[in-house]
Design a protein around this motif. Structure first.
Motif, short mmCIF file in Angstrom:
data_model
loop_
_atom_site.label_atom_id
_atom_site.label_comp_id
_atom_site.label_asym_id
_atom_site.label_seq_id
_atom_site.Cartn_x
_atom_site.Cartn_y
_atom_site.Cartn_z
N ALA A 1 0.82 -1.23 0.00
CA ALA A 1 0.00 0.00 0.00
C ALA A 1 0.84 1.26 0.00
O ALA A 1 0.47 2.28 0.58
N GLU A 2 1.97 1.23 -0.66
CA GLU A 2 2.85 2.39 -0.76
C GLU A 2 3.31 2.55 -2.21
O GLU A 2 3.38 1.57 -2.96
N PRO A 3 3.61 3.77 -2.61
CA PRO A 3 4.12 3.97 -3.98
C PRO A 3 5.48 3.33 -4.17
O PRO A 3 6.19 3.03 -3.20
N GLU A 4 5.84 3.13 -5.42
CA GLU A 4 7.11 2.50 -5.77
C GLU A 4 8.21 3.54 -5.94
O GLU A 4 7.99 4.59 -6.56
N ARG A 5 9.40 3.25 -5.42
CA ARG A 5 10.54 4.13 -5.62
C ARG A 5 11.06 3.97 -7.05
O ARG A 5 11.08 2.88 -7.60
N ALA A 6 11.50 5.08 -7.62
CA ALA A 6 11.89 5.10 -9.03
C ALA A 6 12.95 4.07 -9.38
O ALA A 6 12.86 3.38 -10.40
N GLU A 7 13.96 3.92 -8.54
CA GLU A 7 15.08 3.05 -8.88
C GLU A 7 14.73 1.57 -8.77
O GLU A 7 15.52 0.71 -9.15
N GLU A 8 13.53 1.27 -8.25
CA GLU A 8 13.09 -0.12 -8.17
C GLU A 8 12.31 -0.55 -9.41
O GLU A 8 11.95 -1.72 -9.54
N LEU A 9 12.05 0.38 -10.31
CA LEU A 9 11.16 0.12 -11.44
C LEU A 9 11.92 -0.33 -12.68
O LEU A 9 13.11 -0.07 -12.83
N HIS A 10 11.18 -0.96 -13.58
CA HIS A 10 11.72 -1.36 -14.87
C HIS A 10 11.10 -0.50 -15.97
O HIS A 10 9.90 -0.21 -15.95
N GLY A 11 11.92 -0.11 -16.89
CA GLY A 11 11.48 0.73 -17.99
C GLY A 11 12.66 1.02 -18.91
O GLY A 11 13.68 0.34 -18.87
N PHE A 12 12.54 2.06 -19.73
CA PHE A 12 13.60 2.32 -20.70
C PHE A 12 13.74 3.81 -20.99
O PHE A 12 12.77 4.57 -20.92
N GLN A 13 14.96 4.19 -21.33
CA GLN A 13 15.25 5.57 -21.71
C GLN A 13 14.65 5.86 -23.08
O GLN A 13 14.45 4.96 -23.90
N SER A 14 14.40 7.13 -23.34
CA SER A 14 13.78 7.51 -24.61
C SER A 14 14.67 7.22 -25.80
O SER A 14 14.19 6.87 -26.89
N TYR A 15 15.99 7.35 -25.59
CA TYR A 15 16.93 7.16 -26.70
C TYR A 15 17.89 6.03 -26.37
O TYR A 15 18.24 5.80 -25.21
N LEU A 16 18.32 5.34 -27.41
CA LEU A 16 19.20 4.19 -27.23
C LEU A 16 20.55 4.60 -26.67
O LEU A 16 21.16 3.87 -25.88
N GLU A 17 21.03 5.77 -27.06
CA GLU A 17 22.33 6.26 -26.59
C GLU A 17 22.15 7.60 -25.89
O GLU A 17 21.38 8.45 -26.35
N ARG A 18 22.89 7.79 -24.81
CA ARG A 18 22.73 9.00 -24.00
C ARG A 18 23.10 10.27 -24.75
O ARG A 18 22.47 11.31 -24.59
N LEU A 19 24.12 10.21 -25.60
CA LEU A 19 24.65 11.41 -26.23
C LEU A 19 24.06 11.67 -27.61
O LEU A 19 24.59 12.48 -28.36
N GLU A 20 22.99 10.97 -27.95
CA GLU A 20 22.37 11.23 -29.25
C GLU A 20 20.86 11.39 -29.07
O GLU A 20 20.28 10.93 -28.08
N ASP A 21 20.22 12.05 -29.99
CA ASP A 21 18.77 12.23 -29.91
C ASP A 21 18.10 11.88 -31.23
O ASP A 21 17.17 12.53 -31.68
N THR A 22 18.61 10.84 -31.87
CA THR A 22 18.07 10.44 -33.17
C THR A 22 17.41 9.06 -33.12
O THR A 22 16.36 8.86 -33.71
N ARG A 23 18.02 8.11 -32.41
CA ARG A 23 17.48 6.74 -32.39
C ARG A 23 16.63 6.55 -31.14
O ARG A 23 17.13 6.27 -30.06
N ARG A 24 15.34 6.69 -31.30
CA ARG A 24 14.42 6.52 -30.17
C ARG A 24 14.23 5.04 -29.86
O ARG A 24 14.18 4.20 -30.77
N THR A 25 14.12 4.72 -28.60
CA THR A 25 13.92 3.34 -28.18
C THR A 25 12.47 2.92 -28.44
O THR A 25 11.54 3.65 -28.10
N THR A 26 12.29 1.76 -29.01
CA THR A 26 10.95 1.23 -29.26
C THR A 26 10.60 0.19 -28.19
O THR A 26 11.47 -0.27 -27.44
N GLU A 27 9.33 -0.18 -28.14
CA GLU A 27 8.90 -1.21 -27.20
C GLU A 27 9.60 -2.54 -27.50
O GLU A 27 10.00 -3.27 -26.58
N ALA A 28 9.77 -2.85 -28.77
CA ALA A 28 10.43 -4.10 -29.16
C ALA A 28 11.89 -4.09 -28.72
O ALA A 28 12.42 -5.13 -28.27
N GLN A 29 12.56 -2.96 -28.86
CA GLN A 29 13.95 -2.87 -28.43
C GLN A 29 14.07 -3.00 -26.91
O GLN A 29 15.02 -3.60 -26.40
#
Length: 328
Positions: A231-259
């Motif tokens: 009955a408590e919210p989840e802490r961010a670092e305990e969660l699973h998910g993905f960054q918007s982009y495959l590489e930190r220093l680029e903003d061209t290749r967006r991560t897809t659900e399949a990836q």
């Protein structure tokens, strides 16, 4: 030939070589043998030492990377806006230690987050935290509710609420934007009212709001029972998910659900049994939610004015403030 030389030539062997001469001869031969054997032994020891040193370095290096690689793979599917730098290995006998740092990226600014010191060996195959070198969070009470702060940077850790759960209290930190400076970059964790597909989330968010990390629904029925009991919210670092982009220093290749699911699969096949078992569980849950919408939350960043556009949006069930950093 003189008379004396003729007599000397006629001496018997016993007279020609007395006892002292024989002893000197054997002592000289023995010392030569000892010196030769010592040199040979020294050369063999040096060769064995150098060979053993090189072999140990190779074993320790391979074992170190085998221990670190699952950590790096698992990081790709956990921790909003968190990254790790290259590891530093210190080799010991058939093992060693690994040191690396975790840092958070808010827009183009860096916030130190955690230092990690791990030990490993060539037989265990998995790294463990060195005693006395742990890092973590600080829990505090704010208005009777638990908040969490990073113990190194002092920044807030975001909290998330699963849409299938009913909570007694939901944080809504969006009004805090009115009290914040206009020369800061702000991180905000948004919990949705239900699951959405990635394309739906991208269309739902206002322009100027940067979605940087997506929370994936990695919960099955048993997990939801546990959430209900906690009955408590989840802490961010305990969660699973993905960054918007495959590489930190680029903003061209967006991560897809399949990836994302491929990254989870990579962790499920790694040599770290804990990460592998956890990832297999996550993968099965995410696949079961893919058609209805696997994204149940998002982390966004931006300025105060950019994030104000999130206020009163119907799909946002809760909003918690994360890290903030000055623009300059």
């Amino acid at each position: 030939m003189s008379e004396h030389e003729d007599e000397h030539d006629k001496l018997s062997p016993e007279k020609a070589f007395d006892g002292d001469s024989v002893d000197r001869m054997f002592r000289k031969a023995r010392w030569k043998s000892i010196l030769r054997n010592t040199c040979i032994s020294a050369v063999v020891c040096i060769v064995l030492f150098l060979g053993g040193f090189v072999l140990n370095q190779q074993i320790a290096n391979k074992a170190g990377w085998n221990a670190y690689t699952p950590i790096e793979l698992n990081k790709r599917i956990t921790g909003p806006n968190l990254y790790i730098d290259g590891p530093q290995f210190r080799y010991g006998l058939l093992g060693g230690t690994i040191e690396f740092q975790k840092f958070k990226m808010i827009e183009n600014r860096v916030i130190p987050w955690n230092d990690y010191f791990l030990k490993y060996n060539g037989f265990q195959g998995e790294a463990t935290v060195l005693p006395g070198r742990t890092t973590g969070i600080v829990q505090v009470k704010e208005n009777g509710k638990d908040r969490y702060y990073n113990d190194r940077s002092g920044e807030r850790e975001m909290l998330f609420y699963h849409p299938a759960m009913k909570y007694d209290h939901y944080f809504n930190d969006l009004p805090l934007l009115n009290k914040m400076s206009d020369d800061q970059y702000i991180e905000m964790g948004l919990s949705f009212n239900k699951g959405y597909t990635l394309s739906q989330v991208e269309q739902m968010l206002p322009q100027g709001v940067h979605a940087t990390w997506y929370w994936a629904d990695s919960y099955n029925e048993e997990d939801l029972k546990h959430l209900k009991f906690k009955a408590e919210p989840e802490r961010a670092e305990e969660l699973h998910g993905f960054q918007s982009y495959l590489e930190r220093l680029e903003d061209t290749r967006r991560t897809t659900e399949a990836q994302f699911m491929k990254m989870v699969q990579d962790v499920a096949e790694c040599t770290n049994s804990y990460y592998a078992e956890q990832a297999a569980h996550v993968l099965a849950a995410v696949k079961s939610h893919q058609q209805s919408g696997m994204i149940i939350g998002v982390v966004v960043t931006g300025t105060r004015d950019q994030l104000k556009s999130l206020q009163k949006l119907p799909f946002i069930k809760a909003a918690t403030l994360g890290a903030t950093v000055d623009m300059y």
